[in-house]
Design a protein around this motif. Structure first.
Motif, PDB file in Angstrom:
ATOM      1  N   THR A  15      -0.970 -45.432  -7.685  1.00 42.03           N
ATOM      2  CA  THR A  15      -0.615 -46.312  -8.812  1.00 42.03           C
ATOM      3  C   THR A  15      -1.391 -45.913 -10.059  1.00 42.03           C
ATOM      4  N   GLY A  16      -2.680 -45.573  -9.890  1.00 45.83           N
ATOM      5  CA  GLY A  16      -3.504 -45.213 -11.042  1.00 45.83           C
ATOM      6  C   GLY A  16      -3.020 -43.926 -11.702  1.00 45.83           C
ATOM      7  N   GLY A  17      -2.874 -42.866 -10.920  1.00 44.01           N
ATOM      8  CA  GLY A  17      -2.499 -41.562 -11.479  1.00 44.01           C
ATOM      9  C   GLY A  17      -1.096 -41.559 -12.057  1.00 44.01           C
ATOM     10  N   LEU A  34      -1.145 -33.634 -10.657  1.00 40.57           N
ATOM     11  CA  LEU A  34      -1.317 -32.844  -9.431  1.00 40.57           C
ATOM     12  C   LEU A  34      -1.525 -33.767  -8.237  1.00 40.57           C
ATOM     13  N   GLU A  35      -0.780 -33.509  -7.188  1.00 41.09           N
ATOM     14  CA  GLU A  35      -0.890 -34.332  -5.981  1.00 41.09           C
ATOM     15  C   GLU A  35      -1.086 -33.409  -4.788  1.00 41.09           C
ATOM     16  N   LYS A  36      -2.112 -33.668  -3.985  1.00 44.12           N
ATOM     17  CA  LYS A  36      -2.388 -32.782  -2.843  1.00 44.12           C
ATOM     18  C   LYS A  36      -1.372 -32.964  -1.718  1.00 44.12           C
ATOM     19  N   GLY A  42       0.195 -41.904  -3.162  1.00 46.19           N
ATOM     20  CA  GLY A  42      -1.120 -42.315  -2.653  1.00 46.19           C
ATOM     21  C   GLY A  42      -0.983 -43.475  -1.677  1.00 46.19           C
ATOM     22  N   ALA A  43      -1.785 -44.515  -1.854  1.00 47.69           N
ATOM     23  CA  ALA A  43      -1.755 -45.661  -0.938  1.00 47.69           C
ATOM     24  C   ALA A  43      -0.406 -46.376  -0.983  1.00 47.69           C
ATOM     25  N   CYS A  44       0.366 -46.178  -2.041  1.00 45.89           N
ATOM     26  CA  CYS A  44       1.680 -46.839  -2.161  1.00 45.89           C
ATOM     27  C   CYS A  44       2.826 -45.923  -1.756  1.00 45.89           C
ATOM     28  N   SER A  45       2.515 -44.836  -1.078  1.00 46.31           N
ATOM     29  CA  SER A  45       3.568 -43.903  -0.681  1.00 46.31           C
ATOM     30  C   SER A  45       4.425 -44.496   0.453  1.00 46.31           C
ATOM     31  N   ASN A 272     -18.112 -33.784  -5.003  1.00 49.08           N
ATOM     32  CA  ASN A 272     -17.330 -32.712  -4.368  1.00 49.08           C
ATOM     33  C   ASN A 272     -16.514 -31.898  -5.373  1.00 49.08           C
ATOM     34  N   LEU A 273     -15.806 -32.608  -6.249  1.00 51.32           N
ATOM     35  CA  LEU A 273     -14.855 -31.863  -7.104  1.00 51.32           C
ATOM     36  C   LEU A 273     -15.534 -31.208  -8.298  1.00 51.32           C
ATOM     37  N   THR A 274     -16.536 -31.880  -8.881  1.00 55.07           N
ATOM     38  CA  THR A 274     -17.146 -31.324 -10.094  1.00 55.07           C
ATOM     39  C   THR A 274     -18.482 -30.649  -9.804  1.00 55.07           C
ATOM     40  N   VAL A 467      -6.427 -57.211  -8.266  1.00 50.56           N
ATOM     41  CA  VAL A 467      -6.311 -56.874  -6.843  1.00 50.56           C
ATOM     42  C   VAL A 467      -5.636 -55.506  -6.694  1.00 50.56           C
ATOM     43  N   GLY A 468      -6.285 -54.577  -6.021  1.00 52.55           N
ATOM     44  CA  GLY A 468      -5.718 -53.284  -5.610  1.00 52.55           C
ATOM     45  C   GLY A 468      -4.861 -52.566  -6.638  1.00 52.55           C
ATOM     46  N   THR A 469      -3.550 -52.693  -6.486  1.00 54.37           N
ATOM     47  CA  THR A 469      -2.628 -51.974  -7.365  1.00 54.37           C
ATOM     48  C   THR A 469      -2.765 -52.440  -8.816  1.00 54.37           C
ATOM     49  N   GLU A 470      -3.052 -53.737  -8.990  1.00 51.70           N
ATOM     50  CA  GLU A 470      -3.260 -54.265 -10.351  1.00 51.70           C
ATOM     51  C   GLU A 470      -4.494 -53.621 -10.980  1.00 51.70           C
ATOM     52  N   LEU A 471      -5.531 -53.496 -10.179  1.00 52.35           N
ATOM     53  CA  LEU A 471      -6.788 -52.883 -10.632  1.00 52.35           C
ATOM     54  C   LEU A 471      -6.534 -51.441 -11.087  1.00 52.35           C
TER      55      LEU A 471
HETATM   56  C1  LIG Z   1      -4.007 -50.368   4.044  1.00 53.77           C
HETATM   57  C2  LIG Z   1      -4.110 -50.796   2.608  1.00 53.77           C
HETATM   58  C3  LIG Z   1      -3.530 -52.008   2.211  1.00 53.77           C
HETATM   59  C4  LIG Z   1      -3.601 -52.397   0.879  1.00 53.77           C
HETATM   60  N1  LIG Z   1      -2.969 -53.557   0.508  1.00 53.77           N
HETATM   61  C5  LIG Z   1      -2.870 -53.863  -0.810  1.00 53.77           C
HETATM   62  C6  LIG Z   1      -2.046 -54.958  -1.247  1.00 53.77           C
HETATM   63  O1  LIG Z   1      -1.417 -55.666  -0.477  1.00 53.77           O
HETATM   64  N2  LIG Z   1      -1.948 -55.192  -2.570  1.00 53.77           N
HETATM   65  C7  LIG Z   1      -2.599 -54.425  -3.476  1.00 53.77           C
HETATM   66  O2  LIG Z   1      -2.448 -54.668  -4.689  1.00 53.77           O
HETATM   67  N3  LIG Z   1      -3.416 -53.399  -3.101  1.00 53.77           N
HETATM   68  C8  LIG Z   1      -3.552 -53.101  -1.797  1.00 53.77           C
HETATM   69  N4  LIG Z   1      -4.331 -52.033  -1.398  1.00 53.77           N
HETATM   70  C9  LIG Z   1      -5.159 -51.315  -2.394  1.00 53.77           C
HETATM   71  C10 LIG Z   1      -4.340 -50.430  -3.306  1.00 53.77           C
HETATM   72  O3  LIG Z   1      -3.406 -49.709  -2.556  1.00 53.77           O
HETATM   73  C11 LIG Z   1      -5.246 -49.406  -4.020  1.00 53.77           C
HETATM   74  O4  LIG Z   1      -6.341 -50.037  -4.605  1.00 53.77           O
HETATM   75  C12 LIG Z   1      -4.505 -48.697  -5.144  1.00 53.77           C
HETATM   76  O5  LIG Z   1      -3.191 -48.400  -4.778  1.00 53.77           O
HETATM   77  C13 LIG Z   1      -5.276 -47.437  -5.482  1.00 53.77           C
HETATM   78  O6  LIG Z   1      -4.551 -46.656  -6.398  1.00 53.77           O
HETATM   79  P1  LIG Z   1      -5.213 -45.300  -6.920  1.00 53.77           P
HETATM   80  O7  LIG Z   1      -4.231 -44.657  -7.823  1.00 53.77           O
HETATM   81  O8  LIG Z   1      -6.559 -45.585  -7.463  1.00 53.77           O
HETATM   82  O9  LIG Z   1      -5.474 -44.389  -5.654  1.00 53.77           O
HETATM   83  P2  LIG Z   1      -4.570 -43.919  -4.445  1.00 53.77           P
HETATM   84  O10 LIG Z   1      -3.330 -44.699  -4.298  1.00 53.77           O
HETATM   85  O11 LIG Z   1      -5.499 -43.851  -3.294  1.00 53.77           O
HETATM   86  O12 LIG Z   1      -4.153 -42.459  -4.882  1.00 53.77           O
HETATM   87  C14 LIG Z   1      -5.055 -41.382  -4.983  1.00 53.77           C
HETATM   88  C15 LIG Z   1      -4.204 -40.129  -4.980  1.00 53.77           C
HETATM   89  O13 LIG Z   1      -5.002 -39.024  -5.348  1.00 53.77           O
HETATM   90  C16 LIG Z   1      -4.647 -37.931  -4.517  1.00 53.77           C
HETATM   91  N5  LIG Z   1      -5.784 -37.017  -4.466  1.00 53.77           N
HETATM   92  C17 LIG Z   1      -7.056 -37.302  -4.059  1.00 53.77           C
HETATM   93  N6  LIG Z   1      -7.823 -36.201  -4.144  1.00 53.77           N
HETATM   94  C18 LIG Z   1      -7.039 -35.218  -4.628  1.00 53.77           C
HETATM   95  C19 LIG Z   1      -7.262 -33.855  -4.933  1.00 53.77           C
HETATM   96  N7  LIG Z   1      -8.464 -33.278  -4.743  1.00 53.77           N
HETATM   97  N8  LIG Z   1      -6.237 -33.111  -5.421  1.00 53.77           N
HETATM   98  C20 LIG Z   1      -5.006 -33.670  -5.622  1.00 53.77           C
HETATM   99  N9  LIG Z   1      -4.744 -34.967  -5.317  1.00 53.77           N
HETATM  100  C21 LIG Z   1      -5.741 -35.727  -4.842  1.00 53.77           C
HETATM  101  C22 LIG Z   1      -4.348 -38.555  -3.182  1.00 53.77           C
HETATM  102  O14 LIG Z   1      -3.576 -37.711  -2.358  1.00 53.77           O
HETATM  103  C23 LIG Z   1      -3.615 -39.823  -3.615  1.00 53.77           C
HETATM  104  O15 LIG Z   1      -2.236 -39.600  -3.730  1.00 53.77           O
HETATM  105  C24 LIG Z   1      -4.295 -51.603  -0.069  1.00 53.77           C
HETATM  106  C25 LIG Z   1      -4.881 -50.396   0.336  1.00 53.77           C
HETATM  107  C26 LIG Z   1      -4.780 -49.991   1.654  1.00 53.77           C
HETATM  108  C27 LIG Z   1      -5.397 -48.658   2.059  1.00 53.77           C
END
Ligand SMILES: Cc1cc2nc3c(=O)[nH]c(=O)nc-3n(C[C@H](O)[C@H](O)[C@H](O)COP(=O)(O)OP(=O)(O)OC[C@H]3O[C@@H](n4cnc5c(N)ncnc54)[C@H](O)[C@@H]3O)c2cc1C
Length: 493
Positions: A15-17, A34-36, A42-45, A272-274, A467-471
């Motif tokens: 959600t963030g990226g 870039l997505e690995k 990510g967590a919303c896949s 790790n990355l930097t 909360v999570g995705t909102e954050l």
């Molecule tokens: C089981 C679970 C249940 C949840 N339930 C809820 C919920 O009900 N409601 C809610 O709002 N939130 C929920 N959350 C939290 C929420 O999903 C996350 O806080 C939020 O989606 C994080 O978004 P993000 O973009 O920061 O990271 P992520 O979604 O974790 O994405 C990070 C991305 O970066 C990529 N990446 C990492 N390192 C590299 C690299 N070196 N090179 C290339 N790509 C890389 C990863 O592959 C990934 O796609 C839940 C989380 C989990 C794990």
């Protein structure tokens, strides 16, 4: 051919990226995402299996299209492309002596809280305190909320009531919000989130699966000219002349960028990355000491018929004799002490979402897809009880509230803590990579602009609230504004 230089390179498509990529491309910045993983989100896949759509995580959006996620979609002109749905029977809290349906209508709120309090063993004498607690959650003014930022949820609840049933219940809710215990989570953050969630009345699920949010964001990013590469793991964030200047992938490809935004965890990004040597000592120490939330074990169930009526369930299970009504506060604490130590605790709460009750197209006609999870320690702590034992306790908790479910299971998949870690790429697999605890929220949240010029952090690791995705989406909104400022002011060259 002259080497391409991007304005912004975004690492990650959660959600963030994805939000940041859309906002940055919309602002006219030449953006590379870039997505690995082979799939975005990510967590919303999510993925398809035997006609079922399976969310990678277990998700509801606490503010649907009305919070930060909605704001990003609006800013990039894609608000109408994600439909957030909300069934009337939104949720039910059930198990261990509790059975409380939660409807979306505000008119049922009084009845619901009366029923919940009664079942938790809150006495009539405590009702005025309960009313004050509810009032605070709805109407506390913003300055007062700030005062609670650096105190814990436990301190806040204890001001109103020491009823252990209530404490056990709040502990479960904080596990859903912040994936962390209530005695460690920030009260200001919890009140901020609850107040906005109640005001928006928009707890919901995106039609098409949780992947719709990152997918629509990335479609918008591409529409505005961004380039997206999957199977593109960043091995290294390159630094030249004291500034981040691009990334190197696992396969050796290099991309130059004037700004690099990492949405992996801060620890991963810095150490790790930097490379820690590029950061000042005090920053390194701060990042080293950051608390991360815990991880989860998830079970996905494909069912041959519609077994669960509600959109989501909060199921309370116990391998022992734990009952919220007769618990004590030390026992409530022990639940998380055990969890953090990798032991199955006395209380195992399940967070269960039924995506096909929100959108029937996510399962074949007449069938149902269920995703559920419970908290577990980070992978850096060895599980003292094997994963199979956790899965069995989770299934037993479900069986108690949905008798006969086994005969309707077509298949069952387990997504353990290691699988989550490996998919989201954040070492340890924290659901929230910078936990929302005192000293790590609001003004004290790690900054999006890192001390290394050209390097920014977005997603659930820095900035934002909610909360999570909102954050993660709010952090992206903040990051997009900072980038625009830094480009405009010449801070990024
Ligand atoms: C089981 C679970 C249940 C949840 N339930 C809820 C919920 O009900 N409601 C809610 O709002 N939130 C929920 N959350 C939290 C929420 O999903 C996350 O806080 C939020 O989606 C994080 O978004 P993000 O973009 O920061 O990271 P992520 O979604 O974790 O994405 C990070 C991305 O970066 C990529 N990446 C990492 N390192 C590299 C690299 N070196 N090179 C290339 N790509 C890389 C990863 O592959 C990934 O796609 C839940 C989380 C989990 C794990």
């Amino acid at each position: 051919m002259p080497e391409q230089i991007y304005d912004v390179i975004v690492v990650g498509t959660g959600t963030g990226g994805s939000s940041l990529a859309a906002l940055s491309a919309r602002a006219g910045l030449k953006t590379l995402v870039l997505e690995k993983n082979p799939r975005i989100g990510g967590a919303c896949s999510g993925y398809e299996k035997d006609g079922f759509h399976v969310d990678f995580g277990t998700h509801l959006c606490t503010r649907g299209g009305k919070g930060a996620v909605g704001e990003v979609l609006k800013r990039v002109g894609a608000a109408s492309r994600v439909e957030f749905v909300q069934p009337r029977k939104l949720c039910r809290i059930t198990g261990l002596g509790l059975d409380v349906p939660l409807y979306t209508s505000a008119r049922t709120l009084f009845k619901t809280s009366f029923r919940l309090n009664h079942q938790l063993g809150v006495t009539w004498r405590e009702f005025p305190a309960m009313w004050r607690l509810t009032r605070d959650l709805f109407w506390m003014d913003e300055a007062k909320i700030d005062e609670w930022d650096n105190k814990t949820v436990e301190e806040f609840i204890s001001r109103h009531s020491l009823n252990p049933g209530l404490h056990a219940h709040i502990n479960v809710i904080m596990a859903l919000y912040f994936v962390y215990p209530y005695w460690k989570s920030s009260a200001g953050e919890a009140i901020w989130c609850t107040k906005r969630m109640l005001e928006s009345k928009a707890v919901s699920y995106p039609k098409g699966g949780t992947i719709m949010v990152p997918r629509v964001m990335l479609d918008a990013a591409k529409y505005f000219g961004a380039t997206l590469l999957t199977r593109a793991r960043v091995r290294k964030i390159m630094v030249e002349n004291g500034a981040a200047c691009g990334v190197e992938l696992d396969d050796g490809r290099k991309f130059r960028g004037r700004a690099v935004v990492s949405t992996s965890s801060l620890k991963d990004t810095v150490f790790n990355l930097t490379g820690a040597g590029h950061f000042p000592d005090d920053f390194r120490e701060r990042v080293k000491g950051l608390q991360e939330s815990h991880n989860a074990i998830q079970i996905k169930l494909a069912l041959d018929r519609k077994v669960i009526q509600e959109g989501s369930l909060i199921v309370l299970g116990s391998p022992g004799d734990f009952r919220p009504r007769t618990a004590t506060i030390p026992r409530v604490h022990q639940v998380y002490e055990d969890l953090l130590a990798g032991r199955i605790p006395e209380l195992v709460p399940l967070y269960l979402v039924v995506p096909s009750n929100f959108d029937p197209r996510l399962a074949p006609p007449g069938k149902q897809i269920v995703t559920m999870c419970t908290g577990v320690s980070l992978t850096t702590t060895k599980l003292q009880d094997p994963q199979e034992a956790w899965v069995e306790v989770m299934m037993n908790a479900l069986r108690k509230v949905v008798p006969g479910i086994d005969k309707h299971i077509i298949w069952k998949e387990v997504v353990g803590a290691r699988a989550i870690e490996s998919w989201i790429g954040k070492p340890g697999g924290p659901a929230i990579s910078t936990a929302q605890v005192p000293g790590q929220v609001a003004g004290e949240r790690p900054a999006i602009r890192s001390p290394l010029p050209g390097l920014y952090i977005a997603g659930d690791g820095a900035g934002g609230r909610g909360v999570g995705t909102e954050l993660a989406a709010m952090s992206a909104l903040e990051c997009a504004e900072i980038l625009e400022d830094d480009f405009r002011s010449g801070r990024i060259s």
